[in-house]
Design a protein around this motif. Structure first.
Motif, PDB file in Angstrom:
ATOM      1  N   TYR A 636       0.818  -1.212   0.000  1.00 48.32           N
ATOM      2  CA  TYR A 636       0.000   0.000   0.000  1.00 48.32           C
ATOM      3  C   TYR A 636       0.857   1.270   0.000  1.00 48.32           C
ATOM      4  O   TYR A 636       0.322   2.382   0.062  1.00 48.32           O
ATOM      5  CB  TYR A 636      -0.905   0.038   1.240  1.00 48.32           C
ATOM      6  CG  TYR A 636      -1.979  -1.023   1.244  1.00 48.32           C
ATOM      7  CD1 TYR A 636      -3.123  -0.907   0.451  1.00 48.32           C
ATOM      8  CD2 TYR A 636      -1.863  -2.156   2.051  1.00 48.32           C
ATOM      9  CE1 TYR A 636      -4.110  -1.886   0.461  1.00 48.32           C
ATOM     10  CE2 TYR A 636      -2.844  -3.132   2.069  1.00 48.32           C
ATOM     11  CZ  TYR A 636      -3.961  -2.994   1.265  1.00 48.32           C
ATOM     12  OH  TYR A 636      -4.934  -3.961   1.274  1.00 48.32           O
ATOM     13  N   ASP A 643      -1.218   9.953  -1.513  1.00 46.31           N
ATOM     14  CA  ASP A 643      -2.201  10.671  -0.700  1.00 46.31           C
ATOM     15  C   ASP A 643      -1.528  11.748   0.155  1.00 46.31           C
ATOM     16  O   ASP A 643      -2.023  12.870   0.260  1.00 46.31           O
ATOM     17  CB  ASP A 643      -2.947   9.680   0.200  1.00 46.31           C
ATOM     18  CG  ASP A 643      -3.951  10.359   1.110  1.00 46.31           C
ATOM     19  OD1 ASP A 643      -4.966  10.855   0.605  1.00 46.31           O
ATOM     20  OD2 ASP A 643      -3.699  10.407   2.340  1.00 46.31           O
ATOM     21  N   SER A 674      -8.916  14.630   8.719  1.00 43.58           N
ATOM     22  CA  SER A 674      -9.622  13.353   8.498  1.00 43.58           C
ATOM     23  C   SER A 674      -8.669  12.278   7.997  1.00 43.58           C
ATOM     24  O   SER A 674      -9.081  11.347   7.296  1.00 43.58           O
ATOM     25  CB  SER A 674     -10.775  13.548   7.503  1.00 43.58           C
ATOM     26  OG  SER A 674     -11.727  14.455   8.012  1.00 43.58           O
ATOM     27  N   ILE A 677      -9.413   8.489   8.758  1.00 40.17           N
ATOM     28  CA  ILE A 677     -10.446   7.878   7.920  1.00 40.17           C
ATOM     29  C   ILE A 677      -9.872   7.538   6.544  1.00 40.17           C
ATOM     30  O   ILE A 677     -10.088   6.446   6.011  1.00 40.17           O
ATOM     31  CB  ILE A 677     -11.656   8.830   7.779  1.00 40.17           C
ATOM     32  CG1 ILE A 677     -12.269   9.132   9.149  1.00 40.17           C
ATOM     33  CG2 ILE A 677     -12.710   8.233   6.856  1.00 40.17           C
ATOM     34  CD1 ILE A 677     -13.325  10.204   9.121  1.00 40.17           C
ATOM     35  N   ALA A 678      -9.123   8.493   5.973  1.00 35.52           N
ATOM     36  CA  ALA A 678      -8.555   8.283   4.635  1.00 35.52           C
ATOM     37  C   ALA A 678      -7.566   7.126   4.630  1.00 35.52           C
ATOM     38  O   ALA A 678      -7.576   6.288   3.720  1.00 35.52           O
ATOM     39  CB  ALA A 678      -7.879   9.568   4.161  1.00 35.52           C
ATOM     40  N   SER A 680      -7.377   4.564   6.671  1.00 34.95           N
ATOM     41  CA  SER A 680      -8.100   3.297   6.841  1.00 34.95           C
ATOM     42  C   SER A 680      -8.745   2.870   5.532  1.00 34.95           C
ATOM     43  O   SER A 680      -8.716   1.690   5.164  1.00 34.95           O
ATOM     44  CB  SER A 680      -9.154   3.452   7.940  1.00 34.95           C
ATOM     45  OG  SER A 680      -9.855   2.255   8.120  1.00 34.95           O
ATOM     46  N   SER A 681      -9.316   3.832   4.808  1.00 37.10           N
ATOM     47  CA  SER A 681      -9.956   3.523   3.528  1.00 37.10           C
ATOM     48  C   SER A 681      -8.937   3.063   2.496  1.00 37.10           C
ATOM     49  O   SER A 681      -9.177   2.107   1.745  1.00 37.10           O
ATOM     50  CB  SER A 681     -10.696   4.766   3.031  1.00 37.10           C
ATOM     51  OG  SER A 681     -11.253   4.542   1.761  1.00 37.10           O
ATOM     52  N   LEU A 682      -7.780   3.712   2.460  1.00 39.94           N
ATOM     53  CA  LEU A 682      -6.738   3.367   1.477  1.00 39.94           C
ATOM     54  C   LEU A 682      -6.168   1.976   1.704  1.00 39.94           C
ATOM     55  O   LEU A 682      -5.807   1.281   0.749  1.00 39.94           O
ATOM     56  CB  LEU A 682      -5.593   4.385   1.558  1.00 39.94           C
ATOM     57  CG  LEU A 682      -5.732   5.701   0.805  1.00 39.94           C
ATOM     58  CD1 LEU A 682      -4.577   6.624   1.151  1.00 39.94           C
ATOM     59  CD2 LEU A 682      -5.796   5.463  -0.700  1.00 39.94           C
ATOM     60  N   THR A 683      -6.050   1.567   2.961  1.00 39.39           N
ATOM     61  CA  THR A 683      -5.315   0.341   3.294  1.00 39.39           C
ATOM     62  C   THR A 683      -6.210  -0.757   3.866  1.00 39.39           C
ATOM     63  O   THR A 683      -5.692  -1.763   4.346  1.00 39.39           O
ATOM     64  CB  THR A 683      -4.217   0.654   4.319  1.00 39.39           C
ATOM     65  OG1 THR A 683      -4.819   1.092   5.548  1.00 39.39           O
ATOM     66  CG2 THR A 683      -3.279   1.739   3.809  1.00 39.39           C
ATOM     67  N   GLY A 684      -7.514  -0.554   3.830  1.00 47.62           N
ATOM     68  CA  GLY A 684      -8.410  -1.555   4.395  1.00 47.62           C
ATOM     69  C   GLY A 684      -8.205  -1.744   5.891  1.00 47.62           C
ATOM     70  O   GLY A 684      -8.380  -2.839   6.415  1.00 47.62           O
ATOM     71  N   GLY A 685      -7.823  -0.664   6.558  1.00 43.91           N
ATOM     72  CA  GLY A 685      -7.621  -0.728   8.012  1.00 43.91           C
ATOM     73  C   GLY A 685      -6.322  -1.385   8.425  1.00 43.91           C
ATOM     74  O   GLY A 685      -6.121  -1.682   9.603  1.00 43.91           O
TER      75      GLY A 685
END
Length: 719
Positions: A636, A643, A674, A677-678, A680-685
């Motif tokens: 990732y 980003d 934020s 949140i970003a 977590s979304s990019l890396t699936g948590g």
């Protein structure tokens, strides 16, 4: 209940990523110990852990759960911690007051981001670690791959003590290479059938046994000598070697269970009871004076309160660890932090929401008390002849901040009281009533962390709230010298108001010499400094105020009022209403009236003159910059870097740590708003990050204009 001595007590933290099965394992441990008659289920909300309504509603652990099991005349205090990094405060607290960590892994996924985070905390605190692979009955479970990945990340210190004979839905047996036995279970789990290892597994079992024996022997010279002579050790010698290796973090034993079917849990409890170090065998804790405190019941009593729970119909439940001496029902102790006396009415041992009254707890033990008068999380209570004070739990910096507003303004005071009370339960919730930003800011570990806080306010306290974007604490400064004057004159019958101030502003740095002459538009202004005052600004930087007025143009008695007017303007900077800093102000001339001049007149004149000069002095806006460390899987890395570059981040370096990439950067606070949140979304948590304030730096020119226009619009709306 028996009073356990320090050499009979073991304190264990149960950690693991979300979905690793900690709550289910807790049910099986309590069932095997006979503390519950039936194992609860997470899906039905009937478990000993996760008994708070917010946990049952969300289906996540939010709070740590303290419980105990008794095994073979030993007491195991266990703290089951939330898996989400948003509730990391509970894990850090538990690791600080326990001595061994059982780190649970989901057999389908192996080491996850939560595993990595928790292991880093154990590393920092030098706590023993036992890896426990759960969910062996999953179709996607691959135990050998999990062990291989553990060794890739943490090295050959990861040594399997067990392995499953068959994985997947048909799982029902393991080989234990410490005892060299096969354990098998019926479909209902529970008590195992113990038998000799079958011939087809013997070669593999013997090789793993040899590796375990060698790993155990390495932790003791006598055992190593015996191993060289005989190439084997007895069971007791292996246990002794593993125990010493745990204390020094020279070995990380790997066990396996299927907690949902209660398979392998009883054997795990045997190992915890027989091998894990007792509280008096672990390194000593230091008090705030740096003195080592011995975990000894014969020493003076000292108790540390590490956690507060707030439960319906009961109120505050205060959890403590006996650091030295012993605590008895009815003891009167002194609260070092608050300077008050506290009588302990009743003490309990814990089993989730259930509490069992006891008369006494010895050094190293963990218990709780209710209805205490004046005890908060982090307080130390001492008996006679004891002056200990403990402050050893350090929490990570916040990662996510929002302004919080009560939808009904009349509820604001009630909301603040509730927030402060909730912070006793979770010290990683930081509540800030910011005069600078004119907002109430709540800082937490992530979006879910703050969403939980909102749920509790609305459902438990019946206070409806909303989150807003937190303002950024910008700073304003200047880059060149400028001059301005302002006359305040007001006549409305009777005594009027009159004050005129001429001043110069310029950037200020520590150690600058006094000014002697300024030139503006071909005109020369010579300075004759009569007095100076240097103000250390609470938000950083300085204000230097110089009086260079000659000929009595302004009476010296009006100088404090002039400084007050300047300070008011510095607290609400002319550009964005943010704090200004690092400015020198020289008042060199002015006028006054023998009747109409007063302090208010000069304060207002100074305020306007300073604002006018500031705007002509090459004003700049500074923004807070933070050091950022991101732990991310290698696959990732590209997405995360792209980003960050889009967030005006400056990449400072990259490194590899325990199988993850560590990315270091500097990033503006505005861009972190934020980020959790970003990411977590990019890396699936699967990634995590930490931040720390670094410095204030200039805002880019285009963004500065946007900020100034936004402030002007906001100010005109307020007018």
């Amino acid at each position: 209940m028996k009073v356990y001595q320090s050499n009979e007590i073991k304190n264990i933290a149960l950690l693991g990523n979300d979905g690793s099965g900690k709550t289910t394992l807790t049910e099986s441990l309590l069932y095997e110990a006979g503390l519950i008659q039936r194992r609860g289920r997470v899906s039905l909300g009937t478990t000993v852990s996760d008994y708070f309504p917010v946990e049952q509603d969300y289906g996540y652990s939010v709070f740590s759960t303290v419980y105990h099991v008794e095994y073979n005349n030993k007491k195991l205090n266990i703290i089951d911690c939330p898996g989400s990094d948003d509730f990391v405060g509970a894990a850090i607290t538990a690791l600080n007051v326990t001595d061994t960590c059982v780190l649970l892994l989901n057999g389908q996924y192996g080491p996850e981001v939560g595993t990595q985070n928790h292991f880093r905390y154990t590393e920092k605190l030098k706590k023993p670690v036992i890896f426990l692979v759960n969910q062996l009955d999953s179709e996607k479970c691959d135990y050998s791959n999990v062990v291989e990945r553990l060794r890739e990340i943490y090295g050959n210190k990861c040594v399997p003590v067990q392995y499953p004979v068959n994985e997947g839905p048909d799982f029902n047996s393991i080989i234990d290479v410490l005892l060299m036995k096969k354990y098998s279970w019926k479909p209902e789990g529970g008590a195992p059938v113990i038998e000799d290892i079958p011939a087809e597994e013997m070669e593999k079992a013997l090789e793993m046994h040899r590796v375990l024996v060698e790993a155990a022997a390495e932790n003791d010279e006598e055992l190593m000598d015996k191993f060289f002579d005989t190439e084997t050790l007895t069971e007791d010698e292996m246990r002794e070697g593993i125990r010493k290796g745990l204390v020094t973090r020279s070995i990380f034993p790997v066990f396996c269970v299927c907690a949902g079917k209660d398979m392998g849990v009883r054997r795990l409890m045997e190992f915890l009871g027989n091998v894990v170090p007792f509280v008096d065998e672990m390194p000593k804790v230091h008090n705030t004076r740096g003195e080592e405190i011995e975990c000894n019941s014969d020493k003076p009593t000292s108790v540390y309160f590490f956690k507060t729970g707030i439960e319906p119909h009961i109120g505050e439940v205060a959890y403590f660890k006996v650091m030295s001496g012993s605590i008895k029902t009815g003891d009167e102790l002194t609260n070092v932090d608050r300077g008050s006396k506290e009588r302990i009415g009743q003490i309990y041992v814990c089993a989730g929401a259930q509490r069992i009254a006891v008369d006494e707890l010895k050094a190293g033990d963990i218990g709780c008390a209710v209805k205490l008068k004046d005890v908060k999380t982090g307080n130390t209570l001492n008996g006679k002849d004891c002056e200990n004070h403990f402050d050893f739990i350090k929490f990570p910096n916040s990662k996510y901040s929002r302004a919080i507003v009560a939808e009904n303004t009349a509820d604001t005071e009630k909301m603040m009281a509730a927030l402060l009370k909730m912070r006793q339960e979770d010290p990683t919730w930081i509540v800030e009533q910011s005069k600078e930003l004119r907002q109430i800011i709540v800082h937490g570990q992530g979006e879910f962390h703050l969403r939980t806080l909102k749920w509790r306010l609305e459902n438990n306290e019946k206070i409806n709230v909303k989150f807003e974007e937190a303002r950024i604490p910008y700073r304003e400064t200047i880059t060149k010298a400028a001059r301005a004057d302002y006359r305040h004159k007001k006549q409305s019958g009777g005594a009027g108001q009159f004050g005129e101030v001429h001043l110069i502003v310029e950037p200020y740095a520590e150690g600058m010499p006094d000014p002697t002459v300024y030139r503006f538009n071909g005109q020369e202004f010579r300075m004759n400094i009569k007095s100076r005052e240097e103000v250390d600004l609470p938000w950083g930087g300085k204000l230097q105020f110089l009086n260079s007025v000659v000929g009595g143009a302004i009476d010296a008695r009006f100088m404090p009022a002039i400084l007050k007017g300047i300070m008011e303007c510095i607290e609400r900077g002319p550009l964005t209403g943010s704090y200004a800093r690092d400015v020198r102000v020289v008042v060199y001339d002015g006028k006054m009236h023998p009747v109409d001049s007063n302090e208010l007149s000069f304060m207002l004149a100074a305020r306007h003159a300073f604002a006018d000069a500031f705007k002509e002095a090459g004003p700049k806006i500074l923004e807070p910059i933070y050091d950022l460390e991101v732990y991310v899987p290698a696959d990732y890395m590209g997405d995360v870097m792209s980003d960050l570059q889009g967030r005006r981040a400056l990449i400072m370096g990259m490194d590899t740590e325990n199988g993850y990439q560590k990315l270091q950067a500097k990033i503006p606070l505005k861009e972190l708003s934020s980020y959790s949140i970003a990411l977590s979304s990019l890396t699936g948590g699967r990634a995590s990050f930490t931040t720390k304030f670094a410095s204030y730096e200039l805002v880019p020119a285009d963004l500065q204009q946007v900020l100034i226009k936004a402030h002007e619009a906001e100010s005109s709306n307020e007018d």
